[in-house]
Scaffold this active site. Sequence first.
Site, PDB file in Angstrom:
ATOM      1  N   SER A   1      17.572  20.138  10.421  1.00  0.00           N
ATOM      2  CA  SER A   1      16.082  20.562   9.722  1.00  0.00           C
ATOM      3  C   SER A   1      15.993  21.690   8.701  1.00  0.00           C
ATOM      4  O   SER A   1      16.578  22.654   8.587  1.00  0.00           O
ATOM      5  CB  SER A   1      15.438  21.107  11.050  1.00  0.00           C
ATOM      6  OG  SER A   1      14.389  21.411  10.955  1.00  0.00           O
TER       7      SER A   1
ATOM      8  N   ARG B   1       1.690 -27.417  -3.227  1.00  0.00           N
ATOM      9  CA  ARG B   1       1.911 -26.257  -3.621  1.00  0.00           C
ATOM     10  C   ARG B   1       0.489 -25.058  -3.384  1.00  0.00           C
ATOM     11  O   ARG B   1       0.013 -25.596  -3.572  1.00  0.00           O
ATOM     12  CB  ARG B   1       2.196 -26.184  -5.450  1.00  0.00           C
ATOM     13  CG  ARG B   1       2.903 -25.233  -5.899  1.00  0.00           C
ATOM     14  CD  ARG B   1       4.591 -24.802  -5.521  1.00  0.00           C
ATOM     15  NE  ARG B   1       5.257 -25.903  -5.940  1.00  0.00           N
ATOM     16  CZ  ARG B   1       5.509 -26.448  -6.833  1.00  0.00           C
ATOM     17  NH1 ARG B   1       5.025 -26.246  -8.337  1.00  0.00           N
ATOM     18  NH2 ARG B   1       6.189 -28.315  -6.530  1.00  0.00           N
TER      19      ARG B   1
END
Length: 391
Positions: free
Chosen positions: A273, A313
């Site tokens: 921490s 497409r």
Amino acid sequence: MSGLLRPGAHRAAGVADDAAVLAALLRVESAWARALVAAGIATEAEAAQVAAAAAGVDVDLPALAVASEAAGNPVVPLVALLRDAAGDAGGAVHRGLTSQDVLDTALVLLARDAVARVRADLVVAGDALAVLARTHRDDVAVARTLTQWAVPTTFGLRAAQWLAGVGDAVARLDGLTFPVQYGGAAGTRALLADLAGPDAGHSDRAAPALADALGLTATDLPWHTRRAALTGIGDALTTATDALGVIAADVLLLGRPEVAEVREGAVAGRGGSSTMPHKQNPVLSVLVGAAARQAPALAGQLHLAAAGAVDERPDGAWHAEWPALARLLELAVTTASQAAELVAGLQVDPVAMASRVDAATASGALDTRGATGEAGRLVDLATTCWEETRG
């Protein structure tokens, strides 16, 4: 996105970044030139020249990214560069293909390699889980249902359930296929047939030759607007992150100080921490859990794109797949690597588990009828199934 916001992304370096995409695109173009030889449309000399150009072409990646905007994809500007680099064999570059053929096949190559990495780490995790299951086969623990104490179980059975989830994920990955894409301008393969001419009759050899050159699966039909190949990959990878997320969630719960039945293995420099030096955070579990929450949305994006793949497409649906697939590949590779390390280093405290069972039993908060039942047999079944699944 910066790697600073994706802790552990270095584990997936080269999976789907710009350099990896470029290398895959060039592999496809080079392999296609060889496929044209099989189709009777290019010569061996031309194919060799294209391959040499693909291996040596100097590509400025940032400039290529900028140039990609003009065509909506990176293949068009790359083909121009490759044709220049191939000199008098430039006519054999990309002949008969469309951009989607190249990019789809390149993405499948990246996916295949990423899936192999994920599977390898799942096997590492599974082997470690099998050891945990056997080691703690008879170590009694409190089972929890809907967050509350329920009946006794064993930690071995809990690990066996984790193992079964990993086995399911491996089976899903093993069921994938990785197809080449080849359809030409509108999925008709017309241009290549025209180039081959009525006397050549070998244009149908191109797709199998391309597949063979790349180690992919040949397909009878192009899949420009049928995206099951990619959604299947996304679903399989998400099955893997789901299974790993369950492990991480359980470890986070069981590793809380007030529970303290398991804990991540300590590694120097990990879990600290910034303000509380006494803490040892379960970082790997946190990161695996975070990934498990991200993957389903990425797979969902692939399905959303697939549902909009219209005409011959897609008008944007195809483009929407790319970042989602790339991120999912990187995420799955990273997560599988982290989870393998997590499981291999997991520390289990059978004494804490047993004492909790005793306390819960004494207080009347635990139903001990039948005790652990067939937990041991289920552990044996799970580990046997794993040996068959892992190969």
